[in-house]
Structure formats: structure tokens, C-alpha cells
Enzyme design. Structure first.
Site, PDB file in Angstrom:
ATOM      1  N   SER A   1       0.802  -1.232   0.000  1.00 31.17           N
ATOM      2  CA  SER A   1       0.000   0.000   0.000  1.00 31.17           C
ATOM      3  C   SER A   1       0.833   1.279   0.000  1.00 31.17           C
ATOM      4  O   SER A   1       0.282   2.378   0.069  1.00 31.17           O
ATOM      5  CB  SER A   1      -0.930  -0.015   1.213  1.00 31.17           C
ATOM      6  OG  SER A   1      -0.219  -0.359   2.388  1.00 31.17           O
ATOM      7  N   GLU A   2       2.151   1.150  -0.121  1.00 31.30           N
ATOM      8  CA  GLU A   2       3.031   2.293   0.113  1.00 31.30           C
ATOM      9  C   GLU A   2       2.784   3.478  -0.807  1.00 31.30           C
ATOM     10  O   GLU A   2       2.897   4.643  -0.375  1.00 31.30           O
ATOM     11  CB  GLU A   2       4.501   1.841  -0.002  1.00 31.30           C
ATOM     12  CG  GLU A   2       5.008   1.028   1.170  1.00 31.30           C
ATOM     13  CD  GLU A   2       4.619  -0.436   1.123  1.00 31.30           C
ATOM     14  OE1 GLU A   2       5.055  -1.201   1.999  1.00 31.30           O
ATOM     15  OE2 GLU A   2       3.864  -0.832   0.203  1.00 31.30           O
ATOM     16  N   VAL A   3       2.462   3.236  -2.092  1.00 37.14           N
ATOM     17  CA  VAL A   3       2.311   4.380  -3.002  1.00 37.14           C
ATOM     18  C   VAL A   3       1.160   5.292  -2.590  1.00 37.14           C
ATOM     19  O   VAL A   3       1.141   6.472  -2.958  1.00 37.14           O
ATOM     20  CB  VAL A   3       2.141   3.932  -4.479  1.00 37.14           C
ATOM     21  CG1 VAL A   3       3.415   3.298  -4.994  1.00 37.14           C
ATOM     22  CG2 VAL A   3       0.943   3.029  -4.656  1.00 37.14           C
ATOM     23  N   LYS A   4       0.220   4.787  -1.819  1.00 36.18           N
ATOM     24  CA  LYS A   4      -0.863   5.642  -1.325  1.00 36.18           C
ATOM     25  C   LYS A   4      -0.346   6.715  -0.364  1.00 36.18           C
ATOM     26  O   LYS A   4      -1.027   7.708  -0.119  1.00 36.18           O
ATOM     27  CB  LYS A   4      -1.925   4.797  -0.632  1.00 36.18           C
ATOM     28  CG  LYS A   4      -2.748   3.941  -1.579  1.00 36.18           C
ATOM     29  CD  LYS A   4      -3.879   3.252  -0.845  1.00 36.18           C
ATOM     30  CE  LYS A   4      -4.791   2.494  -1.808  1.00 36.18           C
ATOM     31  NZ  LYS A   4      -5.907   1.833  -1.099  1.00 36.18           N
ATOM     32  N   PHE A   5       0.841   6.482   0.177  1.00 34.23           N
ATOM     33  CA  PHE A   5       1.441   7.434   1.110  1.00 34.23           C
ATOM     34  C   PHE A   5       2.625   8.160   0.474  1.00 34.23           C
ATOM     35  O   PHE A   5       3.415   8.803   1.172  1.00 34.23           O
ATOM     36  CB  PHE A   5       1.884   6.715   2.389  1.00 34.23           C
ATOM     37  CG  PHE A   5       0.787   5.879   3.004  1.00 34.23           C
ATOM     38  CD1 PHE A   5      -0.310   6.479   3.591  1.00 34.23           C
ATOM     39  CD2 PHE A   5       0.846   4.492   2.963  1.00 34.23           C
ATOM     40  CE1 PHE A   5      -1.332   5.715   4.141  1.00 34.23           C
ATOM     41  CE2 PHE A   5      -0.169   3.722   3.514  1.00 34.23           C
ATOM     42  CZ  PHE A   5      -1.261   4.339   4.100  1.00 34.23           C
TER      43      PHE A   5
END
Length: 263
Positions: A134-138
Site C-alpha cells: 500500500s506504500e504508493v498511497k502514502f
């Protein structure tokens, strides 16, 4: 011994429970340090044959604690890098343990939680478990976990999920190679983990460590003279060990090998 972990031992099996249920076992500096130290200690303990990684509460692990990540992002570049190296070191320590490792996954396994599941040798998940990078959401990337996630799901799937951050249900996770077994619920999860542990306890400890090292040496390499010679050396050196002699003697005598737990 550990502020963020609870370790239970039973007949050669050490279950490492991440114990920050109030934040879904999200990583912070303490959990990273505790997991690193626990993996090293258990790997050096001859009484431990198998390590199971699990999470207390509703989730396996929701990844990095966002407050910890925010603080890291506001630190100096040198401090930021040092923190990132500690996370990367923890994952590598887990992934390179000599003992067989099993991820017992229920609930969320997001970001770094998916990394933990990927770094373990075997992953068993409840049907309602959910995974994501989920990192790209941050506004960041799944950097530290990438060697283990890509090893598990392959480059092609990584191109999709590293960029979309889509949630991956347990059945889809099994289809793409991340999960070995999917079971109905947590009760069935414990039953399946116990079954896998039982199978692992039949194998010789030294040969299992050698098998893990063999995979690392051979995977993604062409079949060259060097690889062929290396595999021949590995088996020839193991055949002469006391463990191999005991395994063959036990098989021929139709008895359990000395390392198999007695019921």
C-alpha cells in the site's frame, strides 16, 4: 524479554506473537529491534526447530506505524537512512534464518506486514486475510520488502500491485504465489499451521538449513557448469554427515529418525 513480542515455546516450536494489537501490530522502532533480536536468538537456539510468526488482535500486521514513518520522514537524511536500514535488516534476518519459518496470517497484512509474510518460508492464511503493498498511497515505495515480495509473487505481479496498492484477498494471494494454504478461519488456521509444523519436524534440521541455502544459490540462475558442480558438492558433503547417516539408517530400519519428536 521483548517489549512488543510474546514468544511461546512448545516441543521445538517457537511462536513469535507480535503484540501491539491496539495498532494492528504496526512496525515502530521497538518492534523492529525486538523482531531482529528474537530472530537471531531463536536461530541460535538448538532446542527450536520451527519458528511461527503471528499477530495478536485483529490483524497480522498493518505495516509501518504511520506516526513512526512521519517522524522518520522529518528526521535528517542520515537518521532516515539508518531507520530504513534497521527495517531492511530485520526483514533479512527473518528471511535468512536457518530454521523453517511460517507466517500465520489473519486479518490485515499490509505493507511491511505483507513483507513479513513474504520473508517467511511458508505462509498460511485465513480466508478473510487481506494483503497489499500500500506504500504508493502514502507517496513512498515498498522498498525494504521488495526483495521478498518479488521473490514470492514475481516481477509481473509486482508491477501491478506495487503501483495500484490494490487489496489482495487470501485466495488471490494464493493464486499469485504469496500464500501456500488458505483456510476458513482462525481455528482452521491453527490446525493447518500445526499440520505444516508436523511435516517440518520430520526433516533433519541440518538438511533443512542446507535446503534453504540451496534455493538461494540456485534460484533465477541458468543451469551452468558452475551451478551443476555446486549442487554436486552440496549433496556430496551432506551425504557424509551424521544426520544423513541417521536418516538413511532410520528409513531402512523403518523407525523414526532421532530428530523426530516422540509422541
Amino acid at each position: 524479554m521483548y517489549e512488543t513480542l510474546e514468544i511461546l515455546r512448545d516441543a521445538g516450536v517457537a511462536t513469535v506473537w507480535m503484540n501491539r494489537p491496539e495498532v494492528h501490530n504496526a512496525f515502530n522502532a521497538q518492534l523492529i529491534a525486538d523482531l531482529t533480536a528474537a530472530c537471531r536468538a531463536l536461530d541460535g537456539d538448538d532446542s527450536v526447530r520451527v519458528v511461527v510468526l503471528a499477530g495478536r488482535g485483529k490483524s497480522f500486521s498493518a505495516g509501518a506505524d504511520l506516526n513512526w514513518m512521519k517522524a522518520a520522514g522529518e528526521a535528517s537524511e542520515a537518521d532516515n537512512f539508518a531507520d530504513a536500514m534497521k527495517l531492511a535488516g530485520m526483514l533479512r534476518t527473518l528471511a535468512e534464518m536457518n530454521k523453517p519459518t511460517i507466517a500465520r496470517v489473519h486479518g490485515a497484512a499490509l505493507g511491511g506486514g505483507m513483507g513479513l509474510a513474504s520473508a517467511c518460508d511458508i505462509c498460511v492464511a485465513a480466508e478473510r486475510a487481506v494483503f497489499a503493498t500500500s506504500e504508493v498511497k502514502f507517496g513512498i515505495i515498498p522498498a525494504a520488502i521488495s526483495p521478498y515480495v518479488i521473490r514470492a509473487i514475481g516481477e509481473r505481479q509486482a508491477y501491478r500491485y506495487f503501483q495500484t496498492a490494490e487489496r489482495i484477498d487470501a485466495l488471490r494471494a494464493a493464486a499469485i504465489g504469496l500464500v501456500h494454504e488458505v483456510v476458513a478461519d482462525e481455528a482452521a488456521l491453527d490446525t493447518e499451521v500445526a499440520a505444516v509444523v508436523g511435516a517440518l519436524l520430520q526433516g533433519g534440521p541440518r538438511s533443512q538449513a542446507a535446503a534453504k541455502d540451496l534455493i538461494r544459490a540456485v534460484a533465477n540462475r541458468p543451469v551452468s557448469d558452475t551451478v551443476v558442480e555446486d549442487t554436486a558438492r552440496r549433496i556430496s558433503s551432506l551425504r557424509a554427515t551424521p544426520e544423513a547417516r541417521e536418516g538413511l539408517d532410520a528409513f531402512l530400519a523403518k523407525r523414526p529418525a532421532a530428530w523426530v519428536p516422540q509422541e
